[in-house]
Design an enzyme around this catalytic site. Structure first.
Site, PDB file in Angstrom:
ATOM      1  N   LYS A 295       0.942   4.075  -2.898  1.00 24.46           N
ATOM      2  CA  LYS A 295       0.552   5.461  -2.600  1.00 24.46           C
ATOM      3  C   LYS A 295       1.721   6.420  -2.833  1.00 24.46           C
ATOM      4  O   LYS A 295       1.517   7.560  -3.267  1.00 24.46           O
ATOM      5  CB  LYS A 295       0.033   5.567  -1.164  1.00 24.46           C
ATOM      6  CG  LYS A 295      -1.293   4.806  -0.930  1.00 24.46           C
ATOM      7  CD  LYS A 295      -2.416   5.316  -1.809  1.00 24.46           C
ATOM      8  CE  LYS A 295      -3.784   4.804  -1.390  1.00 24.46           C
ATOM      9  NZ  LYS A 295      -4.850   5.265  -2.282  1.00 24.46           N
TER      10      LYS A 295
ATOM     11  N   TYR B 202       0.841  -1.210   0.000  1.00 23.53           N
ATOM     12  CA  TYR B 202       0.000   0.000   0.000  1.00 23.53           C
ATOM     13  C   TYR B 202       0.878   1.264   0.000  1.00 23.53           C
ATOM     14  O   TYR B 202       0.628   2.207  -0.768  1.00 23.53           O
ATOM     15  CB  TYR B 202      -0.892  -0.052   1.236  1.00 23.53           C
ATOM     16  CG  TYR B 202      -1.909   1.055   1.377  1.00 23.53           C
ATOM     17  CD1 TYR B 202      -3.088   1.067   0.614  1.00 23.53           C
ATOM     18  CD2 TYR B 202      -1.726   2.080   2.303  1.00 23.53           C
ATOM     19  CE1 TYR B 202      -4.037   2.072   0.777  1.00 23.53           C
ATOM     20  CE2 TYR B 202      -2.668   3.086   2.470  1.00 23.53           C
ATOM     21  CZ  TYR B 202      -3.824   3.073   1.706  1.00 23.53           C
ATOM     22  OH  TYR B 202      -4.754   4.072   1.874  1.00 23.53           O
TER      23      TYR B 202
END
Ligand code: NAP
Length: 240
Positions: free
Chosen positions: A152, A148
């Site tokens: 991001k 993640y």
């Protein structure tokens, strides 16, 4: 008209309602058709216009053809909000390639495909707004979220690059990095984590989806016309 991914709930739902209130026709994208229909009904009840487009962003070709059919339907696209996101957490030593790939596919690869697809119609219009929802995790990293955090952080580089490549065509690209926002994604963290986060956030609370939506509304507006390549942090001061 605006396209919003992950529009079925949480932050994406709030963004869709807000952009509709601002006067945009909103194309809602997610996998859950029933939840999308509820958001569409809410928008229409408030006097706005929306359409539902079921699509799984794991498959970027499906996302591209969904966007192409939306642009054909409306004849233009003014705003793309890449909001859809997912987590598959685990410490790195136990994280599988599949866990890594599926989080990268939805949170980063689909965003690249979406921005590339809207770029041509936006260039023709000489006006466009691309808004990518990243996370403070992409700025600082987080144990248990290698996939993640990488996705991001990738969005930050992608957004700044789009700003540089398309600025001369009247297109802006910005990212929003929320902290802890009250949605399904944070509901699973439990009360202890919430108490501890709320103790460290200067504003002493989780953020609301509408507070992220208000930032999207501003970045999508004429008033934000000289802002591009930026990451706006909406985290109650957590990372200040
Ligand atoms: P959420 O409540 O879990 O909602 C996620 C949304 O993404 C849903 O609409 C979901 O729709 C959609 N989605 C997930 N996987 C998808 C797929 N494969 N294809 C199409 N749509 C998919 O999350 P949220 O909290 O609103 O988060 C929205 C964005 O903000 C995400 O990018 C997230 O990373 C980011 N963010 C959230 C927080 C937070 O504290 N909540 C903090 C920082 C950043 P369906 O299930 O219907 O497909």
């Amino acid at each position: 008209m605006a396209i919003v991914t992950g529009a079925s709930r949480g932050i994406g739902r709030a963004i869709s309602l807000r952009l509709a209130t601002d006067g945009c026709i909103v194309a809602l994208i997610a996998r859950n058709a029933d939840a999308l229909a509820e958001v569409q009904a809410e928008i229409e009840k408030a006097g706005g216009t929306a359409s539902c487009h079921v699509c799984d962003l794991q498959v970027s070709a499906a996302f591209v053809s969904t966007i192409e059919s939306i642009v054909e339907q409306y004849g233009r696209v003014d705003v793309l909000v890449n909001n859809a996101g997912m987590t598959r957490d685990g410490l790195m030593l136990r994280m599988t390639d599949e866990d890594f790939d599926c989080v990268i596919n939805v949170n980063l690869k689909a965003v690249f495909a979406g921005c590339r697809t809207v770029a041509r119609p936006m260039m023709k219009q000489r006006w466009g707004r691309m808004i990518n929802i990243t996370s403070i995790t992409g700025l600082s990293g987080n144990a248990g979220q290698a996939n993640y955090a990488a996705a991001k952080a990738g969005l930050v580089g992608l957004t700044k690059t789009i700003a540089k490549e398309f600025g001369s065509k009247g297109i802006t690209a910005n990212a929003i990095a929320p902290g802890f926002i009250e949605t399904d994604m944070t509901a699973g963290l439990g009360d202890d984590v919430r108490k501890s986060v709320e103790g460290s956030v200067p504003l002493r609370r989780y953020g609301q989806p509408e507070e992220v939506a208000a930032t999207v509304s501003f970045l999508a507006s004429q008033d934000a016309g000289y802002i591009t390549g930026q990451v706006i942090i909406v985290d109650g001061g957590l990372t200040c």
